[in-house]
Design an enzyme around this catalytic site. Structure first.
Site, PDB file in Angstrom:
ATOM      1  N   ASP A  77       0.860  -1.191   0.000  1.00 25.83           N
ATOM      2  CA  ASP A  77       0.000   0.000   0.000  1.00 25.83           C
ATOM      3  C   ASP A  77       0.903   1.250   0.000  1.00 25.83           C
ATOM      4  O   ASP A  77       1.914   1.293   0.708  1.00 25.83           O
ATOM      5  CB  ASP A  77      -0.855  -0.056   1.280  1.00 25.83           C
ATOM      6  N   HIS A  78       0.562   2.240  -0.809  1.00 25.89           N
ATOM      7  CA  HIS A  78       1.310   3.507  -0.878  1.00 25.89           C
ATOM      8  C   HIS A  78       2.802   3.295  -1.127  1.00 25.89           C
ATOM      9  O   HIS A  78       3.641   3.887  -0.436  1.00 25.89           O
ATOM     10  CB  HIS A  78       1.115   4.329   0.412  1.00 25.89           C
ATOM     11  N   GLU A 129      -2.818   6.048  -8.369  1.00 22.27           N
ATOM     12  CA  GLU A 129      -3.684   7.045  -7.720  1.00 22.27           C
ATOM     13  C   GLU A 129      -3.584   8.356  -8.470  1.00 22.27           C
ATOM     14  O   GLU A 129      -2.503   8.796  -8.849  1.00 22.27           O
ATOM     15  CB  GLU A 129      -3.285   7.258  -6.247  1.00 22.27           C
ATOM     16  N   GLY A 205      -8.944   5.799   2.762  1.00 24.42           N
ATOM     17  CA  GLY A 205      -9.586   6.559   3.835  1.00 24.42           C
ATOM     18  C   GLY A 205     -10.986   6.040   4.117  1.00 24.42           C
ATOM     19  O   GLY A 205     -11.934   6.814   4.243  1.00 24.42           O
ATOM     20  N   THR A 207     -12.185   4.638   6.789  1.00 28.76           N
ATOM     21  CA  THR A 207     -12.679   4.861   8.156  1.00 28.76           C
ATOM     22  C   THR A 207     -13.608   6.076   8.220  1.00 28.76           C
ATOM     23  O   THR A 207     -13.297   7.122   7.642  1.00 28.76           O
ATOM     24  CB  THR A 207     -11.480   5.081   9.111  1.00 28.76           C
ATOM     25  N   ASN A 226      -9.866   0.649   1.289  1.00 22.62           N
ATOM     26  CA  ASN A 226      -8.734   0.609   2.233  1.00 22.62           C
ATOM     27  C   ASN A 226      -9.200   1.039   3.603  1.00 22.62           C
ATOM     28  O   ASN A 226      -9.879   2.077   3.739  1.00 22.62           O
ATOM     29  CB  ASN A 226      -7.621   1.550   1.755  1.00 22.62           C
ATOM     30  N   THR A 229      -7.659   2.983  10.175  1.00 18.23           N
ATOM     31  CA  THR A 229      -7.763   3.726  11.440  1.00 18.23           C
ATOM     32  C   THR A 229      -8.812   3.123  12.385  1.00 18.23           C
ATOM     33  O   THR A 229      -8.574   3.034  13.600  1.00 18.23           O
ATOM     34  CB  THR A 229      -8.097   5.208  11.152  1.00 18.23           C
TER      35      THR A 229
HETATM   36  P1  13P Z   1      -8.157   4.937   6.983  1.00 13.23           P
HETATM   37  O1  13P Z   1      -7.042   4.776   7.971  1.00 13.23           O
HETATM   38  O2  13P Z   1      -8.769   6.293   6.989  1.00 13.23           O
HETATM   39  O3  13P Z   1      -9.179   3.838   7.118  1.00 13.23           O
HETATM   40  O4  13P Z   1      -7.512   4.792   5.527  1.00 13.23           O
HETATM   41  C1  13P Z   1      -6.753   3.657   5.232  1.00 13.23           C
HETATM   42  C2  13P Z   1      -6.091   3.785   3.901  1.00 13.23           C
HETATM   43  O5  13P Z   1      -6.562   4.458   3.018  1.00 13.23           O
HETATM   44  C3  13P Z   1      -4.837   3.046   3.687  1.00 13.23           C
HETATM   45  O6  13P Z   1      -4.292   3.232   2.427  1.00 13.23           O
END
Ligand code: 13P
Length: 388
Positions: A77-78, A129, A205, A207, A226, A229
């Site tokens: 990821d990233h 992305e 993001g 969460t 994804n 959090t």
């Molecule tokens: P959150 O931590 O906001 O759930 O996002 C996770 C994320 O996008 C990891 O790439």
């Protein structure tokens, strides 16, 4: 990963990409997937590598995936660079994300394309992305207030066509990390991107979104969500409760019950996103991720043991860095009268690597200058693995 997300995209559900930062996360993710019979993605974010050893975590993630009865993909990821992507693939990731979304469009395209070409030559799909999702996983969103840059439909079309990415992470209003209230999402934009691209879309993001927002995201082409959090917070809350209940707790007392707390949240997501119950359908259509063993047995024309040993050491060093090579093992026959005296066992992550390895300049240079001149008598065969 490719087959899994295609299945999700075509059948109107989304698979969770759950980031881990410890074995507790890994065990919770796997237990939730097994209980819900859900495909899942174990995600390892480069931004978290300060918190754990990537190589050790990969070994655990791979073992967990192999031992499970549900389809599991392992994803970087990233990923911040070409080298990160190569390292992740060589350690066992079968999906990578390239995150150069903060660069200008042309630079994003150029850097992403280089990584896509390398990854596809290893059989690994790529998530790109476009636009910018602000915030930091696991932290308060308002502490990282960078401006959200929305994905433009026209740029998304050009980006996918020029880079060849398999999935696109879009920016339509979500934010990484812990938010006050709910973000406002631009569903109109998402719908247009989905119509234009017709490839699985990804939301970062996850969460803090409402059930209704998740449903509308999935209706408009989101096949991967994804999520981190909320899991970190479920674990953190449980740890605070444990400390409040017994101020003298040691490590095991403090972390007691955190897997269960995370698992409840992961299972809720799997049901809500529609991936629960899809494991068998994915297994029926997906190709398993199986390595290929490139085996060479050979004799040397040289009696110079030092020269042969130097050649083997160089080979181990150089060949193991080539994209798609998991390991390089050199061997010497146990029996003194064996028909062949030496061996190489080179494990490729995927069948595609047979060609890309053969043509890679580092392999060509090693084979032409160090190996072939001393190893005229040799047999070389690629074996696909038939056991699990
Ligand atoms: P959150 O931590 O906001 O759930 O996002 C996770 C994320 O996008 C990891 O790439």
């Amino acid at each position: 990963m490719q087959d899994m997300l295609e299945h999700a995209y075509r059948n109107g559900y989304a698979v969770g990409g759950f980031d881990l930062v410890s074995l507790d996360f890994l065990e919770a993710i796997m237990a939730a997937g097994e209980a819900q019979r859900s495909p899942l993605i174990i995600s390892l974010a480069e931004s978290h590598f300060d918190y754990y050893d990537f190589e050790l975590a990969m070994a655990a993630a791979e073992q967990a995936a192999k031992r499970g009865s549900i389809p599991v993909a392992i994803h970087l990821d990233h990923g911040a660079s070409y080298d990160s992507a190569v390292k992740a693939i060589n350690l066992g990731c079968n999906g990578v994300m390239v995150d150069v979304s903060q660069a200008a469009f042309d630079e994003n395209v150029a850097r992403t394309k280089t990584i896509v070409d390398m990854s596809h030559a290893c059989g690994v799909p790529v998530e790109g992305e476009l636009g910018y999702v602000a915030g930091v996983e696991g932290e308060d969103a308002e502490k990282h207030p960078g401006d959200v840059i929305y994905t433009s439909v026209d740029e998304a079309k050009a980006y996918v066509a020029q880079t060849g990415v398999d999935f696109l992470a879009v920016s339509i209003g979500t934010v990484h990390g812990r938010m006050q209230g709910r973000p406002v999402l631009d569903f109109e934009r998402l719908q247009q991107i989905n119509r234009a691209l017709q490839i699985p879309l990804v939301i970062h993001g996850g969460t803090g979104l409402s059930d209704e927002q998740f449903t509308r995201l999935i209706e408009n082409g989101v096949a991967k969500i994804n999520y981190y959090t909320a899991l970190a917070d479920a674990a953190g809350n449980k740890m605070r409760d444990n400390v409040a209940a017994d101020k003298r707790s040691g490590y095991t007392g403090i972390v007691s019950g955190i897997q269960q707390a995370m698992r409840v949240e992961i299972e809720r997501c799997m049901r809500l996103w529609g991936s629960a119950g899809k494991a068998d359908a994915v297994l029926a259509t997906a190709t398993a991720w199986q390595p290929v063993h490139h085996v060479i047995i050979y004799n040397t024309d040289s009696d110079d043991a030092a020269q042969v040993s130097h050649m083997m050491q160089e080979g181990e060093k150089v060949l193991s860095q080539i994209p798609g090579v998991r390991r390089v093992i050199t061997g010497k026959a146990v029996q003194a009268d064996a028909r062949y005296r030496y061996s190489w066992l080179i494990e490729f992550v995927h069948e595609n690597v047979i060609d890309s390895y053969r043509d890679h300049p580092d392999h060509v240079a090693f084979a032409n200058h160090l190996f072939r001149p001393v190893a005229g008598d040799r047999i070389s065969i690629d074996f696909s693995q038939t056991s699990r």
